[in-house]
Design an enzyme around this catalytic site. Structure first.
Site, short mmCIF file in Angstrom:
data_model
loop_
_atom_site.label_atom_id
_atom_site.label_comp_id
_atom_site.label_asym_id
_atom_site.label_seq_id
_atom_site.Cartn_x
_atom_site.Cartn_y
_atom_site.Cartn_z
CE LYS A 1 29.15 37.64 27.63
NZ LYS A 1 29.95 38.89 27.63
CG ASP A 2 29.35 39.13 36.20
OD1 ASP A 2 29.61 37.95 35.84
OD2 ASP A 2 29.48 39.50 37.38
CG MET A 3 33.44 40.57 32.10
SD MET A 3 34.32 41.88 31.23
CE MET A 3 35.97 41.20 31.14
CD GLU A 4 34.08 41.96 37.21
OE1 GLU A 4 32.85 42.15 37.07
OE2 GLU A 4 34.93 42.44 36.46
CD GLU B 1 30.82 48.84 37.44
OE1 GLU B 1 30.43 48.33 36.37
OE2 GLU B 1 31.53 48.21 38.26
CB THR C 1 27.60 47.52 34.55
OG1 THR C 1 29.01 47.40 34.32
CG2 THR C 1 27.29 48.88 35.15
CG ASP D 1 26.16 45.34 27.48
OD1 ASP D 1 26.74 45.83 28.46
OD2 ASP D 1 26.22 44.12 27.18
N1 ADE Z 1 29.53 44.17 31.90
C1 ADE Z 1 28.70 44.99 31.26
N2 ADE Z 1 28.27 44.45 30.10
C2 ADE Z 1 28.86 43.23 30.00
C3 ADE Z 1 28.82 42.20 29.05
N3 ADE Z 1 28.10 42.30 27.94
N4 ADE Z 1 29.56 41.11 29.29
C4 ADE Z 1 30.30 41.00 30.40
N5 ADE Z 1 30.38 41.94 31.32
C5 ADE Z 1 29.65 43.06 31.15
#
Ligand code: ADE
Length: 262
Positions: free
Chosen positions: A194-197, A33, A111, A220
Site C-alpha cells: 500500500k502506497d501513496m503514489e 528516500e 516506501t 510498516d
Molecule cells: N508509505 C509507507 N507506509 C505507507 C502506508 N502504510 N500507507 C501508504 N503509504 C505508505
C-alpha cells in the site's frame, strides 16, 4: 515496389522493446528516500530546470554506466515545507518528466505499507505486478472500474528472479492510515503493498505509453498492532537503505538490456 512511406518487408523498424534502455526517470516522493540514491549514483541537481519556473520539483541527473539517469523528487510543499507526497504531485511530475525527458522507462521507487497476512515483513522489497487505487469509490457501473484504475506494471520476470525480489499487487491512496472502507477496497484489489503514489504514476505512464516499474520497500505492517505513522517513522531510515540498495541493483540489472530482457 513499395511506395515512399510504405513499410516494405525488409525495412526493419527498431522497436523500443528491442534496443537497450537508455534514459530512465526515477520518481521518488520523499527526500529521505531520494538523497542516498542521488549520492550513490553521483547525480547532480539540475542547473537548467526542465520544469516550469516556481514549482518545487527537483531533477537530479547524470550518466551511470550506459544509462542516462534522471531522479525526480516532487520537492517540498511551497506552503508547508514537507515532502509533496501523494497522487497529485506524483502524476504532475510524471507527466512533466515524460514530456521533458522522453524516458524509455520509469521507475517509481519508495516506501510502502504491507500486509503480514500476504506474507510481507518490514524491510522486504517488492516489485509491483499491478497498481490500483483504493480511495476512489464511485458506485456507478463502469465508473467503479475507472475509480479503481487498475494498470499492469511492465513485466520483469528476469529482474525479479535474478535479484530475488518479492512480487505483489500495489494499492494506492492519498492517506497514510487505512479506514475500514480503504481496507475493504485494498482487499478487493488483492494488494500486498500500500502506497501513496504508484497507481498515479502508472496512470500517467500508461496514458503516454511509457513502460513503468514499481519498487517498494516495506516500512510498516498495516494489519499489525503498531500505529502506522509511528512504525513508518521508526523504520524509515533503515528501510530507505534497503530501498536504495535494491534500486541500485535494479539499475545495474537494467544497464545494457532491452525492455524485453527485463
Ligand atoms: N508509505 C509507507 N507506509 C505507507 C502506508 N502504510 N500507507 C501508504 N503509504 C505508505
Amino acid at each position: 515496389m513499395a511506395r515512399h512511406g510504405d513499410r516494405s518487408e525488409d525495412a526493419v523498424v527498431s522497436q523500443p522493446q528491442d534496443r537497450p534502455i537508455s534514459t530512465i526517470v526515477i520518481i521518488i516522493a520523499m527526500q529521505t528516500e531520494a538523497l542516498p540514491l542521488v549520492n550513490k549514483l553521483q547525480l547532480t541537481e539540475d542547473l537548467e530546470p526542465v520544469f516550469p519556473k516556481g514549482v518545487p520539483w527537483v531533477r537530479y541527473h547524470g550518466a551511470y554506466k550506459d544509462l542516462n539517469i534522471n531522479l525526480i523528487w516532487p520537492g517540498k510543499d511551497l506552503a508547508l515545507g514537507v515532502d509533496s507526497v501523494g497522487t497529485v504531485s506524483a502524476s504532475l511530475v510524471t507527466y512533466a518528466s515524460i514530456e521533458a525527458l522522453k524516458p524509455d522507462l520509469i521507475i517509481n521507487a519508495g516506501t510502502a505499507g504491507a500486509f503480514k497476512a500476504k506474507g510481507a515483513a518490514v524491510g522486504d522489497v517488492f516489485v509491483a505486478s499491478d497498481c490500483a487505487f483504493h480511495d476512489r469509490r464511485i458506485p456507478i457501473p463502469v465508473f467503479d472500474m475507472y475509480g479503481v484504475g487498475l494498470r499492469q506494471a511492465s513485466s520483469t520476470p528476469n529482474l525479479v528472479n535474478e535479484l530475488n525480489l518479492k512480487v505483489g499487487k500495489l494499492s494506492t491512496g492519498d492517506s497514510l492510515d487505512m479506514s475500514p472502507q480503504d481496507e475493504a477496497s485494498i482487499i478487493a484489489n488483492d494488494a500486498t503493498i500500500k502506497d501513496m503514489e504508484g497507481a498515479a504514476v502508472a496512470y500517467v505512464a500508461d496514458l503516454l505509453k511509457v513502460p513503468a516499474i514499481f519498487v517498494k520497500a516495506v516500512t510498516d505492517i498495516v494489519d499489525g498492532e503498531k500505529p502506522t505513522a509511528e512504525e513508518f517513522l521508526q523504520n524509515l531510515a533503515t528501510v530507505t537503505a534497503a530501498l536504495d540498495q535494491a534500486v541500485t541493483q535494479v539499475i545495474d540489472f537494467i544497464n545494457g538490456k532491452c525492455l524485453s530482457e527485463l
